[in-house]
Design a protein around this motif. Structure first.
Motif, PDB file in Angstrom:
ATOM      1  N   TRP A 332       0.831  -1.214   0.000  1.00  0.00           N
ATOM      2  CA  TRP A 332       0.000   0.000   0.000  1.00  0.00           C
ATOM      3  C   TRP A 332       0.860   1.257   0.000  1.00  0.00           C
ATOM      4  N   ASP A 333       2.005   1.172   0.676  1.00  0.00           N
ATOM      5  CA  ASP A 333       2.899   2.325   0.688  1.00  0.00           C
ATOM      6  C   ASP A 333       3.398   2.611  -0.735  1.00  0.00           C
ATOM      7  N   ILE A 334       3.715   1.546  -1.457  1.00  0.00           N
ATOM      8  CA  ILE A 334       4.160   1.724  -2.852  1.00  0.00           C
ATOM      9  C   ILE A 334       3.010   2.320  -3.665  1.00  0.00           C
ATOM     10  N   ARG A 335       1.833   1.789  -3.472  1.00  0.00           N
ATOM     11  CA  ARG A 335       0.666   2.315  -4.199  1.00  0.00           C
ATOM     12  C   ARG A 335       0.466   3.812  -3.904  1.00  0.00           C
ATOM     13  N   ARG A 336       0.635   4.172  -2.623  1.00  0.00           N
ATOM     14  CA  ARG A 336       0.412   5.579  -2.255  1.00  0.00           C
ATOM     15  C   ARG A 336       1.448   6.509  -2.886  1.00  0.00           C
ATOM     16  N   SER A 337       2.597   5.936  -3.262  1.00  0.00           N
ATOM     17  CA  SER A 337       3.638   6.817  -3.818  1.00  0.00           C
ATOM     18  C   SER A 337       3.510   6.977  -5.334  1.00  0.00           C
ATOM     19  N   LEU A 338       2.451   6.421  -5.924  1.00  0.00           N
ATOM     20  CA  LEU A 338       2.340   6.499  -7.390  1.00  0.00           C
ATOM     21  C   LEU A 338       2.244   7.928  -7.912  1.00  0.00           C
ATOM     22  N   ASN A 339       1.488   8.774  -7.195  1.00  0.00           N
ATOM     23  CA  ASN A 339       1.306  10.142  -7.688  1.00  0.00           C
ATOM     24  C   ASN A 339       2.634  10.878  -7.853  1.00  0.00           C
ATOM     25  N   PRO A 340       3.439  10.978  -6.771  1.00  0.00           N
ATOM     26  CA  PRO A 340       4.741  11.628  -6.971  1.00  0.00           C
ATOM     27  C   PRO A 340       5.668  10.853  -7.917  1.00  0.00           C
ATOM     28  N   ALA A 341       5.503   9.516  -7.982  1.00  0.00           N
ATOM     29  CA  ALA A 341       6.398   8.705  -8.828  1.00  0.00           C
ATOM     30  C   ALA A 341       6.277   9.065 -10.305  1.00  0.00           C
ATOM     31  N   MET A 342       5.121   9.605 -10.695  1.00  0.00           N
ATOM     32  CA  MET A 342       4.920   9.934 -12.110  1.00  0.00           C
ATOM     33  C   MET A 342       6.020  10.872 -12.620  1.00  0.00           C
ATOM     34  N   TYR A 343       6.513  11.731 -11.704  1.00  0.00           N
ATOM     35  CA  TYR A 343       7.515  12.721 -12.117  1.00  0.00           C
ATOM     36  C   TYR A 343       8.846  12.075 -12.500  1.00  0.00           C
ATOM     37  N   ALA A 344       9.002  10.771 -12.226  1.00  0.00           N
ATOM     38  CA  ALA A 344      10.205  10.082 -12.690  1.00  0.00           C
ATOM     39  C   ALA A 344      10.200   9.998 -14.216  1.00  0.00           C
ATOM     40  N   GLN A 345       9.017  10.164 -14.827  1.00  0.00           N
ATOM     41  CA  GLN A 345       8.899  10.044 -16.290  1.00  0.00           C
ATOM     42  C   GLN A 345       9.147  11.373 -16.995  1.00  0.00           C
ATOM     43  N   ALA A 346       8.671  12.468 -16.420  1.00  0.00           N
ATOM     44  CA  ALA A 346       8.812  13.796 -17.038  1.00  0.00           C
ATOM     45  C   ALA A 346       8.463  14.843 -15.986  1.00  0.00           C
ATOM     46  N   PRO A 347       8.964  16.090 -16.146  1.00  0.00           N
ATOM     47  CA  PRO A 347       8.775  17.073 -15.067  1.00  0.00           C
ATOM     48  C   PRO A 347       7.361  17.629 -14.918  1.00  0.00           C
ATOM     49  N   PHE A 348       6.507  17.518 -15.942  1.00  0.00           N
ATOM     50  CA  PHE A 348       5.164  18.103 -15.822  1.00  0.00           C
ATOM     51  C   PHE A 348       4.095  17.032 -15.996  1.00  0.00           C
ATOM     52  N   LYS A 349       3.101  17.131 -15.095  1.00  0.00           N
ATOM     53  CA  LYS A 349       2.059  16.101 -15.074  1.00  0.00           C
ATOM     54  C   LYS A 349       0.689  16.769 -15.147  1.00  0.00           C
ATOM     55  N   THR A 350      -0.138  16.280 -16.040  1.00  0.00           N
ATOM     56  CA  THR A 350      -1.547  16.678 -16.023  1.00  0.00           C
ATOM     57  C   THR A 350      -2.323  15.431 -15.634  1.00  0.00           C
ATOM     58  N   ASN A 351      -2.894  15.493 -14.421  1.00  0.00           N
ATOM     59  CA  ASN A 351      -3.508  14.300 -13.839  1.00  0.00           C
ATOM     60  C   ASN A 351      -5.018  14.457 -13.872  1.00  0.00           C
ATOM     61  N   GLU A 352      -5.702  13.582 -14.560  1.00  0.00           N
ATOM     62  CA  GLU A 352      -7.167  13.645 -14.606  1.00  0.00           C
ATOM     63  C   GLU A 352      -7.740  12.421 -13.912  1.00  0.00           C
ATOM     64  N   ASP A 353      -8.822  12.635 -13.138  1.00  0.00           N
ATOM     65  CA  ASP A 353      -9.385  11.534 -12.342  1.00  0.00           C
ATOM     66  C   ASP A 353     -10.785  11.190 -12.824  1.00  0.00           C
ATOM     67  N   ILE A 354     -10.838  10.842 -14.101  1.00  0.00           N
ATOM     68  CA  ILE A 354     -12.140  10.522 -14.697  1.00  0.00           C
ATOM     69  C   ILE A 354     -12.747   9.274 -14.055  1.00  0.00           C
ATOM     70  N   CYS A 355     -14.065   9.187 -14.113  1.00  0.00           N
ATOM     71  CA  CYS A 355     -14.744   8.026 -13.529  1.00  0.00           C
ATOM     72  C   CYS A 355     -15.816   7.562 -14.517  1.00  0.00           C
ATOM     73  N   VAL A 356     -15.774   6.286 -14.869  1.00  0.00           N
ATOM     74  CA  VAL A 356     -16.741   5.780 -15.861  1.00  0.00           C
ATOM     75  C   VAL A 356     -17.553   4.630 -15.272  1.00  0.00           C
ATOM     76  N   PRO A 357     -18.697   4.319 -15.881  1.00  0.00           N
ATOM     77  CA  PRO A 357     -19.439   3.145 -15.413  1.00  0.00           C
ATOM     78  C   PRO A 357     -18.523   1.911 -15.460  1.00  0.00           C
ATOM     79  N   LEU A 358     -18.734   0.994 -14.526  1.00  0.00           N
ATOM     80  CA  LEU A 358     -17.819  -0.155 -14.404  1.00  0.00           C
ATOM     81  C   LEU A 358     -17.691  -0.922 -15.721  1.00  0.00           C
TER      82      LEU A 358
END
Ligand SMILES: Cc1cc2nc3c(=O)[nH]c(=O)nc-3n(C[C@H](O)[C@H](O)[C@H](O)COP(=O)(O)OP(=O)(O)OC[C@H]3O[C@@H](n4cnc5c(N)ncnc54)[C@H](O)[C@@H]3O)c2cc1C
Length: 469
Positions: A332-358
């Motif tokens: 779970w700790d690894i899972r929680r670090s996913l948001n900041p981990a994205m910056y390992a790929q590139a310096p700018f992040k546009t994060n969208e939290d879309i939600c769709v029917p299952l």
């Protein structure tokens, strides 16, 4: 990397007369127009910067009421702020004025054991509250990955979701009553200890998710459960995103309810491995992190077994179950670090939290990757698959990139076309403001505008957010 925005207010100090009046309401050390404080409170997790003209640290609802009366009389914007972990710029001082930090309002007032309720001030970090309650055998389910820093008030204002909504719902399902201060300076108490009430419109739920635009939430009474002591947790690896989406659907159709089903795609796995040496996650097309919890150990074991078997049937190539509480917490700790981990790929992040029917999770993921490919943007997806809430991250090397604007617009259009929502849990703030009408339509947006005017006739509380003007 921070995105700095020059505003006309940046170089302007607050009127000295206002500062003097504020220091009559709050102890002088709890009012600051020092550059260091203005900079510290200029940003949130969007990494955009809008320095306020002053920062205030109230300790009571009465102090906040007096501040709002003063601000209303002079037309000065006030921005409620919790932990500053918001991902849509909700707490940013985009029009100058004052940031109202609730970080000193952290008291747990009362744990009412017989009614399983807790009453607590809004500035407490959510993780601190959850730990304190667990020590007394209670469970407050809402669990955003940012819980260590996000405050209770911020999670109420955003109606935060998080890791276990698939079983426990979101913040709105756990709020019984609130104390709040209206922009006019009146203190209101909404809700009671009664579990059910249908008296009048549901003002309580109107405030939950209102993003600090209608009132400052100062205190809340929350529902609790006994802490579920048993858990079964595993990761399932898939060679195809489609297979993992099928597995999600099968688990949800099984009759048993997992408390979490988290999805992580290949690029996100690579990012988290690069971000933290100890992650060591296998890099596959899709990984599901699944958990069952409950009060009966054999039932939890049985459900975990069922979920793992369904993953296998849907093509999981490997299942690895956590063998201890430490192993589970590590995952779970690894899972929680996913948001900041994205910056390992590139310096700018546009994060969208879309939600769709299952039923549309697979189609939505296909669409997100296709949009990323079309605009040649690295696209990383992870999220709360059990709710259909996918975090799509467009990673770029420039802060302003018109390709991202086009990609986001297409992503949102596709989301709405699939019957989904442009924000499952992060809110609208400033980053999604231009798209409010896409989902709500004109009439519904006008109702929101009318409600905002009714609560905040002077438009001083978090003005300019959510496209409410
Ligand atoms: C690493 C990371 C992981 C995250 N994971 C999740 C997740 O799993 N699920 C999820 O839902 N979100 C998640 N978030 C987003 C964020 O943590 C939530 O939106 C959270 O609710 C914000 O709380 P905060 O105290 O930091 O609020 P802030 O960022 O300070 O403010 C957010 C909004 O709430 C308003 N506000 C704050 N306090 C009050 C108050 N007392 N009264 C009225 N309005 C107020 C502000 O004006 C602003 O509009 C994540 C963020 C990060 C950085």
């Amino acid at each position: 990397m921070a995105g700095s925005h020059t505003t006309p207010w940046e170089s302007q100090s607050l009127d000295p007369v206002v500062l003097k009046d504020l220091r009559l309401i709050l102890a002088p050390e709890r009012v600051s127009d020092e550059p260091v404080d203005r900079l510290t409170y200029a940003y949130d997790a969007t990494r955009k910067q809008y320095p306020p003209q002053a920062v205030l640290w109230p300790e009571t609802a009465q102090e906040i009421a007096a501040i709002l009366r003063l601000a209303g009389g002079r037309g000065i914007p006030v921005y409620p702020r919790g932990g500053g972990t918001g991902l849509t710029g909700g707490s940013l001082a985009t029009r100058g004025g004052m940031v109202l930090s609730l970080e000193r309002m952290t008291a747990i007032r009362n744990v009412d054991k017989s009614n399983r309720l807790v009453t607590v001030q809004a500035g407490i970090p959510l993780g601190e509250l959850k730990t304190a309650l667990q020590k007394q055998g209670f469970f407050y389910p809402p669990d955003p990955s940012s819980a260590k820093t996000a405050t209770l008030g911020g999670t109420l204002a955003e109606c935060a979701g998080g890791l276990n909504c698939v079983k426990y719902g979101t913040t709105k399902d756990w709020v019984q009553a609130v104390e709040a201060v209206l922009p006019t300076g009146e203190i209101i108490h909404i809700g009671s200890k009664a579990r059910k009430s249908v008296v009048g419109y549901n003002l309580l739920q109107l405030l939950i998710g209102s993003e600090g635009t209608l009132a400052v939430i100062t205190e809340a009474t929350l529902r609790l459960l006994p802490f579920p002591p048993h858990r079964g947790t595993f990761i399932a690896l898939f060679d195809s995103v489609t297979d993992s989406a099928r597995a999600v659907q099968r688990m949800l159709d099984s009759g048993a309810v997992p408390c979490a089903i988290e999805f992580i795609d290949r690029r996100s796995l690579e990012a988290v491995n690069a971000y933290r040496q100890d992650a060591g996650l296998p890099v596959v097309e899709a990984l599901l992190l699944v958990e069952a919890d409950g009060y009966d150990s054999s039932r939890v074991e049985e459900e975990t077994h069922t979920f793992a078997a369904l993953c296998r049937e849907c093509g999981a190539t490997r299942i690895t179950q956590a063998q201890s509480a430490q192993e589970r917490e590590r995952l779970w700790d690894i899972r929680r670090s996913l948001n900041p981990a994205m910056y390992a790929q590139a310096p700018f992040k546009t994060n969208e939290d879309i939600c769709v029917p299952l039923s549309e999770i697979g189609a939505m993921l296909d669409a997100a990757y296709a949009i990323g490919n079309k605009y040649e943007i690295a696209t990383l997806c992870f999220g709360h698959a059990g709710d259909g809430n996918i975090h799509v991250n467009f990673m770029t090397h420039e802060e302003e990139d018109s390709r991202v604007d086009s990609a986001v617009a297409e992503l949102f259009e596709r989301t709405v076309a699939l019957g989904g929502s442009i924000s499952g849990e992060h809110g609208i703030g400033i980053t999604k403001a231009p798209f409010l009408e896409l989902e709500l339509g004109k009439r519904e947006r006008q109702l929101l505008l009318d409600i905002k005017k009714l609560f905040d006739p002077m438009n001083i509380l978090n003005p300019g957010k959510m496209n409410l003007e």
